[in-house]
Scaffold this motif. Structure first.
Motif, PDB file in Angstrom:
ATOM      1  N   THR A 130       0.836  -1.205   0.000  1.00  0.00           N
ATOM      2  CA  THR A 130       0.000   0.000   0.000  1.00  0.00           C
ATOM      3  C   THR A 130       0.871   1.255   0.000  1.00  0.00           C
ATOM      4  N   ASP A 131       0.263   2.362  -0.395  1.00  0.00           N
ATOM      5  CA  ASP A 131       1.000   3.631  -0.410  1.00  0.00           C
ATOM      6  C   ASP A 131       1.500   3.986   0.978  1.00  0.00           C
ATOM      7  N   GLU A 132       0.671   3.740   1.986  1.00  0.00           N
ATOM      8  CA  GLU A 132       1.072   4.057   3.365  1.00  0.00           C
ATOM      9  C   GLU A 132       2.253   3.205   3.793  1.00  0.00           C
ATOM     10  N   LEU A 133       2.218   1.924   3.481  1.00  0.00           N
ATOM     11  CA  LEU A 133       3.312   1.032   3.852  1.00  0.00           C
ATOM     12  C   LEU A 133       4.588   1.406   3.097  1.00  0.00           C
ATOM     13  N   GLU A 134       4.464   1.728   1.832  1.00  0.00           N
ATOM     14  CA  GLU A 134       5.628   2.154   1.052  1.00  0.00           C
ATOM     15  C   GLU A 134       6.249   3.416   1.641  1.00  0.00           C
ATOM     16  N   ALA A 135       5.417   4.345   2.065  1.00  0.00           N
ATOM     17  CA  ALA A 135       5.914   5.585   2.665  1.00  0.00           C
ATOM     18  C   ALA A 135       6.637   5.298   3.975  1.00  0.00           C
ATOM     19  N   ARG A 136       6.100   4.376   4.771  1.00  0.00           N
ATOM     20  CA  ARG A 136       6.737   4.032   6.049  1.00  0.00           C
ATOM     21  C   ARG A 136       8.077   3.343   5.820  1.00  0.00           C
ATOM     22  N   ASP A 143       9.985   3.651   3.156  1.00  0.00           N
ATOM     23  CA  ASP A 143      10.879   4.671   2.624  1.00  0.00           C
ATOM     24  C   ASP A 143      11.447   5.538   3.743  1.00  0.00           C
ATOM     25  N   ARG A 144      10.592   5.896   4.690  1.00  0.00           N
ATOM     26  CA  ARG A 144      11.053   6.718   5.823  1.00  0.00           C
ATOM     27  C   ARG A 144      12.080   5.961   6.663  1.00  0.00           C
TER      28      ARG A 144
END
Length: 74
Positions: free
Chosen positions: A2-8, A10-11
């Protein structure tokens, strides 16, 4: 993923990269490995008011680290 998981992810990866950069800086400084130290900076790094580039940065570190003596960075 998911976009949220990808963002996490990446962070987390970005945070780890910054920690590694700090560690590599400390190790290169303490061991006086000027090649490794200047490689941590962009090619066109600004050095002082009127100098640019890794050669200028290497000369700066060479001069200033000789004046400092032993360092222990953590």
């Amino acid at each position: 993923m998911t976009d949220e998981l990808e963002a996490r992810v990446d962070r987390l990866e970005s945070t780890d990269a910054i920690r590694q950069l700090v560690s590599r800086y400390a190790l290169a400084t303490d061991s006086r490995d000027l090649d490794a130290l200047v490689a941590l900076f962009v090619d066109d790094v600004r050095v002082g008011a009127d100098q640019h580039g890794r050669d200028a940065l290497r000369a700066f570190f060479d001069r200033t680290l000789r004046e400092v003596g032993i360092t222990i960075l953590q």
